[in-house]
Structure formats: C-alpha cells, structure tokens
Write an enzyme that holds these catalytic residues in place. Structure first.
Site, PDB file in Angstrom:
ATOM      1  CD  GLU A 112      40.730  41.501  47.039  1.00  0.00           C
ATOM      2  OE1 GLU A 112      39.945  42.350  46.565  1.00  0.00           O
ATOM      3  OE2 GLU A 112      41.106  41.498  48.223  1.00  0.00           O
ATOM      4  CE  LYS A 127      31.538  41.378  39.908  1.00  0.00           C
ATOM      5  NZ  LYS A 127      31.959  42.008  38.638  1.00  0.00           N
TER       6      LYS A 127
END
Length: 429
Positions: free
Chosen positions: A124, A200
């Site tokens: 995460e 990302k």
C-alpha cells in the site's frame, strides 16, 4: 509476530516509532504482539535513536533467520531489495514493501514467489503515501469494472506546479523553493522527469485492470518543459496544469479491449476535483461502472504518512499469519494488451508564435485538417511580433496531434511552437 525491518531512514524510523508507541493496540488488533527481530542498515552508528542491539549490516542474514515471520522493506531501489524480498518470500515469510520502483520493474517475479510460497505481498505504501488506495482497488472494487484511474501521485511536482500557478514563477524558481522546503531531493530527476509517477501508474493499472503492467509500458513525460507561459495559457481557458498519471481501459482499432497507461503534464479544468489539489498533496480519481466516480485524497509522501500505510499492511499480513490464511494475491487474468501512445485519444492545447498577417489562421486550420484533427477553439493573443495563435483541439489520436504540431512548426508563418500541452478532463472526454 517477529519483524525484520530493512531500512531505517525517513520512513523506517517512523515505522519503529509507531511499532513502539502503538504496541498494545496493534497486538489487540492482530491477536498477537509485534516485535522487531532486527533492523538492517548500512551505517549503524548513524541510528542513535534505535536500540543498538537491533541494528545489523547483514540484511541477508536477518531475512534468513528462522525466528523472523514478516519482512518490511523500505530501502527502495531494485537491488539488493529484489534479492532480499525473494529470499524472504521463498523462505515462507510474508512481505510488506514501499518499493514502487521494484514493483513496477519486476512485480511479477515477487507475486509469483508469494503465490508459490502461499504468503502475502502487500505494498500500500508504494503509491500515494498514507492514502488508502491500492487495497480499495484490489478488494473493495473487486466486484466492479474499473474504467479509469487518473490522479496526482507525486507531491514534489504538484508543489512545483501549484507554486507556478499561484505566483507566476518559472519552473526553475519553483523547483528551488521546493528544494529549500524539503519537498524536492537534491537530485529531483525521478520526480520532475516523471519516473516516480510512471512507476506508480504501472502499479495502479495492474491492479485496476487485472493485467501485468511494467514501467516500460508507461508513456512518460516530466514537467521540466512547462513554462510560466503555459500556466498563463491554462488560466486563460480556466484550467490549471498538473502532472497526471492516467490509466484507462480503452478500445483498440480492432475493437478489442486494451490498457492505456501514461504520465505527463496536462491542463485540466479548474472545475475538476483534481484541480484543487495543491502543494505536496496527492489525489486519485477512480471511475467504475457501478460505483461511479470516487476520489482518494491525502498526504502522498513523508515519513509518518507512509509509515501509516506500512503499518496498515503489517497489521493485515500479521492477522493472516495468526489465522493461517492469506490475503488477496495478484489478479492478472485479463492480460490486456497495452495501447501504444500514438493510438491514445487525447486533446492538445497548442500555442504558436506566428507572423501577424492574413492567411495564418487558414494555414493552421489546413495543417490540422490534413491530419484529420478538428479544432474546438482558436484565439489570437497580441499583435505584431508578439502575435500568438492559441488552439485547443477536439479528441484525436496522439500520433495525429503530434504530426500536426510537427507540420505547423515547419510552416513559414510560424516562428515557433511556444507551448504544447495535452488537455484532460474536459466535458465530453
């Protein structure tokens, strides 16, 4: 549950602090206490705020210890992180990582190792710091069909562009301010050239579209060429400029589904939810069939915010370990092909320094028409030597738009292409 911590820098030191301060609560939530078995660092003498008996320079030895249940990696980079995490996974230890570069470069190898060993791989903290984003994509929206993920996932570039928008400063001036305030590294290349955001984007696209996506699949452009004039042009059409990570489920020329993944600066309307995200904050806009539009917002970097995400993953994998279960693993069944950037539909905002003479607009319109590109709006700013022609297109393929700009740059009435930016989030997109 005994933890091997790899790295004790800005994030790692905060992980140590939170483990100590919240030890009783964490034990209650998990059903077993968490205990640091050791912390691998390169220079133990620099970590005076950590119990000396926990520090070691032998990361491989720490990972291999039989009394270690979980491995947390916050050192970053490709090697030795990859070798250490593979050793942990192959040894039956669950892993929590914040390493977006490694996951975007070779996440498949790590996922395969985790699946083979029947352990967890959670990350995460690799995207958007403290913002709960990856788990909602992987779990909360698992029953939905995600169509688009678009967001601001790099705080440094967002701070720079926000300052340019607010003050009229140029890129170099805004970068200097970001560096002075600690938002930019001494070498800001990974941020300003878009590598961080592209990594990302690869992770987000893989989760959203159940397809393995690597950094090499992502079209990447940075913000180094964004000028104060570009920011002013955006304001003139009630837009602002952001570095966006854009992941879309699209239709190819043959009608098949594909995945488009790109990161680049773009103008977005000030009415768009992402336009108001300022300073070093992150935000990601998710569009799904049933859930509709969702937005995730918060601090995308920093020691404590990122450590919060690490601890969230740590609690999850420890719970699974206590119960003898495993969390959701990789889902790559869709295996959709990647859409080439040239085939992606987008819009351009083009500013041309032109000669102030009759026929300029007709000549520009002809260049667009030859590539099958429709013009949405056109206006002229200034007169004489200061004349600038500003055009915003309707949607067209990126290849056609780029070819049009190249054609215009060679026209005798065009002195130079002063600014070219994509436009996203407009009505009808």
């Amino acid at each position: 549950m005994r933890i091997a911590l790899l790295g004790c820098g800005v994030v790692g030191s905060q992980v140590v602090r939170l483990l100590d301060e919240q030890s009783r609560d964490l034990a209650a939530r998990i059903g077993a206490p968490l205990e640091l078995a050791g912390i691998a660092v390169r220079r133990p003498a620099r970590h005076t705020d950590v119990p000396a008996h926990l520090l070691t320079t032998d990361a491989a030895g720490l990972v291999a210890r039989d009394d270690v249940d979980l491995v947390v990696e916050v050192i970053g980079g490709i090697e030795p992180a990859r070798s250490l995490l593979l050793s942990a996974l192959n040894g039956g230890k669950s892993v929590v990582s914040a390493n977006k570069a490694l996951l975007a470069d070779d996440g498949a190898t790590l996922h395969d190792a985790a699946a083979k060993a029947g352990v967890d791989l959670y990350y995460e903290a690799a995207v958007a710091g403290a913002i709960p984003l990856l788990r909602p994509l992987r779990e909360s929206l698992a029953g939905d069909r995600i169509m688009r993920v678009m967001g601001i996932v790099n705080g440094t570039t967002n701070f720079i562009l926000s300052r340019m928008d607010a003050t009229g400063a140029g890129f170099d001036e805004a970068l200097a301010e970001a560096t002075a305030l600690g938002y930019a590294e001494a070498d800001p290349t990974a941020d300003v050239d878009g590598y961080d955001a592209a990594a990302k984007a690869a992770i987000l696209a893989g989760l959203a579209f159940h397809t393995r996506v690597t950094l090499s699949d992502v079209h990447r452009e940075g913000i180094g060429d964004v000028t104060a004039a570009d920011i002013a042009s955006a304001k003139a059409i009630d837009c602002t400029v952001k570095l966006l990570a854009i992941c879309e489920r699209v239709q190819g020329a043959d009608g098949s589904e594909r995945v488009s993944v790109r990161t680049h600066p773009a103008m977005i309307p000030r009415s768009h939810p992402l336009a108001g995200v300022g300073d070093a904050f992150n935000a990601v806009f998710v569009e799904a069939d049933a859930a509709g539009s969702l937005m995730f917002y918060g601090r995308g970097a920093g020691g404590a915010p990122t450590a919060s995400a690490v601890l969230g993953d740590l609690v999850a994998v420890a719970r699974n370990r206590v119960s003898g279960s495993r969390g959701a693993g990789e889902s790559s069944y869709a295996d959709l092909p990647i859409q080439p950037m040239g085939e992606v539909l987008t819009r351009y905002h083009v500013a041309l320094d032109v000669n102030d003479q009759p026929g300029v607009l007709a000549g520009a319109a002809q260049a667009f028409a030859e590539q099958g590109v429709s013009i949405q709006t056109v206006r002229q700013e200034g007169r004489g030597d200061a004349a600038t022609l500003v055009l915003v297109t309707h949607s067209a393929t990126d290849a056609a738009l780029n070819a049009t700009v190249q054609k215009l740059a060679g026209q005798p009435f065009v002195r130079r292409a002063a600014g070219v930016l994509r436009v996203e989030g407009m009505p009808g997109d």
